[in-house]
Motif scaffolding. Structure first.
Motif, PDB file in Angstrom:
ATOM      1  N   TRP A 103       2.116  31.215  -4.843  1.00 42.53           N
ATOM      2  CA  TRP A 103       2.649  31.079  -6.208  1.00 42.53           C
ATOM      3  C   TRP A 103       3.455  32.322  -6.555  1.00 42.53           C
ATOM      4  N   ARG A 104       4.363  32.173  -7.526  1.00 41.96           N
ATOM      5  CA  ARG A 104       5.005  33.322  -8.155  1.00 41.96           C
ATOM      6  C   ARG A 104       4.626  33.331  -9.630  1.00 41.96           C
ATOM      7  N   VAL A 105       4.401  34.511 -10.155  1.00 43.95           N
ATOM      8  CA  VAL A 105       4.026  34.639 -11.554  1.00 43.95           C
ATOM      9  C   VAL A 105       5.266  34.442 -12.423  1.00 43.95           C
ATOM     10  N   ALA A 106       5.239  33.407 -13.257  1.00 42.24           N
ATOM     11  CA  ALA A 106       6.342  33.171 -14.190  1.00 42.24           C
ATOM     12  C   ALA A 106       6.146  33.968 -15.474  1.00 42.24           C
ATOM     13  N   ALA A 107       4.885  34.056 -15.940  1.00 39.61           N
ATOM     14  CA  ALA A 107       4.581  34.803 -17.158  1.00 39.61           C
ATOM     15  C   ALA A 107       3.113  35.190 -17.139  1.00 39.61           C
ATOM     16  N   GLY A 108       2.799  36.304 -17.804  1.00 43.17           N
ATOM     17  CA  GLY A 108       1.418  36.771 -17.852  1.00 43.17           C
ATOM     18  C   GLY A 108       1.091  37.372 -19.198  1.00 43.17           C
ATOM     19  N   ALA A 109      -0.202  37.458 -19.481  1.00 42.09           N
ATOM     20  CA  ALA A 109      -0.668  37.954 -20.778  1.00 42.09           C
ATOM     21  C   ALA A 109      -1.578  39.161 -20.613  1.00 42.09           C
ATOM     22  N   ASN A 110      -1.054  40.195 -19.992  1.00 36.13           N
ATOM     23  CA  ASN A 110      -1.759  41.471 -19.918  1.00 36.13           C
ATOM     24  C   ASN A 110      -0.713  42.563 -19.971  1.00 36.13           C
ATOM     25  N   VAL A 111      -0.812  43.417 -20.974  1.00 35.74           N
ATOM     26  CA  VAL A 111       0.248  44.394 -21.231  1.00 35.74           C
ATOM     27  C   VAL A 111       0.443  45.352 -20.066  1.00 35.74           C
ATOM     28  N   ALA A 112      -0.566  45.544 -19.237  1.00 34.17           N
ATOM     29  CA  ALA A 112      -0.447  46.456 -18.101  1.00 34.17           C
ATOM     30  C   ALA A 112      -0.013  45.724 -16.832  1.00 34.17           C
ATOM     31  N   TYR A 113      -0.779  44.749 -16.430  1.00 29.81           N
ATOM     32  CA  TYR A 113      -0.600  44.172 -15.104  1.00 29.81           C
ATOM     33  C   TYR A 113       0.582  43.227 -14.998  1.00 29.81           C
ATOM     34  N   ASP A 114       1.067  42.715 -16.109  1.00 31.18           N
ATOM     35  CA  ASP A 114       2.144  41.735 -16.041  1.00 31.18           C
ATOM     36  C   ASP A 114       3.513  42.335 -16.337  1.00 31.18           C
ATOM     37  N   GLN A 115       3.590  43.665 -16.335  1.00 35.89           N
ATOM     38  CA  GLN A 115       4.854  44.344 -16.585  1.00 35.89           C
ATOM     39  C   GLN A 115       5.691  44.516 -15.318  1.00 35.89           C
ATOM     40  N   PHE A 116       5.079  44.309 -14.155  1.00 32.99           N
ATOM     41  CA  PHE A 116       5.795  44.571 -12.918  1.00 32.99           C
ATOM     42  C   PHE A 116       6.575  43.336 -12.466  1.00 32.99           C
ATOM     43  N   PRO A 117       7.814  43.513 -11.998  1.00 34.49           N
ATOM     44  CA  PRO A 117       8.642  42.367 -11.621  1.00 34.49           C
ATOM     45  C   PRO A 117       8.333  41.848 -10.218  1.00 34.49           C
ATOM     46  N   CYS A 118       8.892  40.668  -9.930  1.00 35.89           N
ATOM     47  CA  CYS A 118       8.841  40.067  -8.594  1.00 35.89           C
ATOM     48  C   CYS A 118       7.407  39.952  -8.090  1.00 35.89           C
ATOM     49  N   ILE A 237      -5.779  32.723 -25.202  1.00 31.57           N
ATOM     50  CA  ILE A 237      -4.475  33.378 -25.064  1.00 31.57           C
ATOM     51  C   ILE A 237      -3.428  32.593 -25.847  1.00 31.57           C
ATOM     52  N   GLU A 238      -2.700  33.284 -26.710  1.00 28.83           N
ATOM     53  CA  GLU A 238      -1.634  32.658 -27.474  1.00 28.83           C
ATOM     54  C   GLU A 238      -0.320  32.764 -26.699  1.00 28.83           C
ATOM     55  N   PRO A 239       0.554  31.762 -26.794  1.00 28.13           N
ATOM     56  CA  PRO A 239       1.826  31.804 -26.051  1.00 28.13           C
ATOM     57  C   PRO A 239       2.666  33.042 -26.328  1.00 28.13           C
ATOM     58  N   TRP A 240       2.611  33.558 -27.558  1.00 22.35           N
ATOM     59  CA  TRP A 240       3.429  34.726 -27.896  1.00 22.35           C
ATOM     60  C   TRP A 240       2.939  36.000 -27.191  1.00 22.35           C
ATOM     61  N   GLU A 241       1.744  35.945 -26.598  1.00 25.84           N
ATOM     62  CA  GLU A 241       1.221  37.099 -25.866  1.00 25.84           C
ATOM     63  C   GLU A 241       1.811  37.225 -24.461  1.00 25.84           C
ATOM     64  N   LEU A 242       2.530  36.203 -24.008  1.00 22.19           N
ATOM     65  CA  LEU A 242       3.025  36.187 -22.630  1.00 22.19           C
ATOM     66  C   LEU A 242       4.220  37.115 -22.436  1.00 22.19           C
ATOM     67  N   PHE A 243       4.235  37.789 -21.292  1.00 14.49           N
ATOM     68  CA  PHE A 243       5.386  38.553 -20.839  1.00 14.49           C
ATOM     69  C   PHE A 243       6.031  37.771 -19.697  1.00 14.49           C
ATOM     70  N   VAL A 244       7.316  37.459 -19.814  1.00 14.39           N
ATOM     71  CA  VAL A 244       8.009  36.724 -18.759  1.00 14.39           C
ATOM     72  C   VAL A 244       8.290  37.676 -17.601  1.00 14.39           C
ATOM     73  N   CYS A 245       7.966  37.253 -16.397  1.00 15.82           N
ATOM     74  CA  CYS A 245       8.140  38.080 -15.203  1.00 15.82           C
ATOM     75  C   CYS A 245       9.560  37.903 -14.645  1.00 15.82           C
ATOM     76  N   ASP A 246      10.201  39.002 -14.348  1.00 15.17           N
ATOM     77  CA  ASP A 246      11.548  38.977 -13.780  1.00 15.17           C
ATOM     78  C   ASP A 246      11.453  38.830 -12.267  1.00 15.17           C
ATOM     79  N   ASN A 247      11.711  37.621 -11.781  1.00 17.72           N
ATOM     80  CA  ASN A 247      11.612  37.342 -10.343  1.00 17.72           C
ATOM     81  C   ASN A 247      12.974  37.231  -9.666  1.00 17.72           C
ATOM     82  N   ARG A 248      14.014  37.737 -10.312  1.00 14.81           N
ATOM     83  CA  ARG A 248      15.352  37.646  -9.719  1.00 14.81           C
ATOM     84  C   ARG A 248      15.464  38.514  -8.459  1.00 14.81           C
ATOM     85  N   PHE A 249      16.199  37.988  -7.496  1.00 12.69           N
ATOM     86  CA  PHE A 249      16.388  38.704  -6.235  1.00 12.69           C
ATOM     87  C   PHE A 249      17.653  39.569  -6.241  1.00 12.69           C
TER      88      PHE A 249
END
Length: 264
Positions: A103-118, A237-249
């Protein structure tokens, strides 16, 4: 460690970071990773627990795993096959894309762990046929501006209820334990929702989070988003808490990092 220039530099830089800023702390550690630093951290934090910390995995909120998949009662074996997802693996489902990743992470709800791209997830069975391994592969920008790939190696064990798992990892000398739940997954494996609760006991950290993952790392289409948001809300988890992950190559950082290490 204090006699080694690289190891001492890491400790000096960490003292400048707000201890609440887990992203900055992790970027600093990755910037100066070495076997000496890992051994030093393991000795003072994990083995001798010099700070006397004993953080436990959060038990609230209570998150229910999915109960059925493709109209059938979820079993532990089927839950493992769902984790394997789109990986080219002997136990992959027929809907799998048979690729290098689960899987690839599309979005996550943790201010620390979901900040990293790809963010790439690779789940596969251990040789004993019962446990699994989880190798997350993600990109980190170091404090001196380099883009590097990080790869970690988690042991995954089945928990009591199908769709729940216990994860453990030794990351730079510190052990983290986590409890993961498959909250929901599409029958065609187009998306999956995870919830996790974890703790790094020896450094006093507890955390919660959720993930929306897809095969290509893009958010699921709007036609199914309401269903996914409802599943997230059931996990607190509320939808507004999600951080979208940048998976661009094709971003400068992704190009600078080069191909991700997706071997297993």
């Amino acid at each position: 460690c204090l006699a080694d220039e690289k190891c001492k530099k890491c400790l000096d830089e960490l003292t400048k970071v707000d201890t609440r800023d887990q992203v900055a702390s992790y970027r600093t550690i990755v910037s100066y990773e070495s076997e000496l630093l890992k051994d030093f951290s393991f000795c003072i934090l994990q083995k001798n627990n010099i700070f006397g910390c004993n953080a436990k995995i959060p038990t609230l909120p209570t998150v229910e795993p999915m109960k059925t998949f493709k109209g059938e009662k979820l079993t532990k074996h089927m839950a493992k096959r769902i984790l394997v997802g789109h990986l080219d693996d002997p136990i992959a489902l027929e809907e799998s894309a048979m690729s290098q990743i689960s899987w690839r992470v599309a979005a996550g709800a943790n201010v620390a762990y979901d900040q990293f791209p790809c963010q790439n997830q690779i789940f596969y069975e251990a040789s004993n046929g019962k446990d699994m391994w989880y190798d997350p592969v993600f990109r980190v920008e170091t404090i001196d501006g380099r883009n590097v790939w990080c790869k970690r190696h988690y042991r995954v064990r089945e928990a009591t209820e199908p769709g729940t798992f216990r994860f453990s990892v030794l990351d730079n000398g510190v052990t983290s334990n986590e409890f993961w739940t498959i909250v929901a997954a599409a029958d065609d494996l187009s998306w999956i929702v995870f919830h996790y609760a974890g703790a790094a006991s020896s450094v006093g950290q507890r955390y919660l989070g959720g993930l929306v993952c897809t095969q290509d790392g893009e958010l699921p289409p709007e036609t199914v988003q309401n269903e996914i948001w409802a599943k997230l809300e059931s996990a607190g988890i509320e939808p507004w808490e999600l951080f979208v992950c940048d998976n661009r190559f094709d971003t400068p950082g992704a190009i600078a990092a080069g191909p991700p290490p997706l071997d297993r």
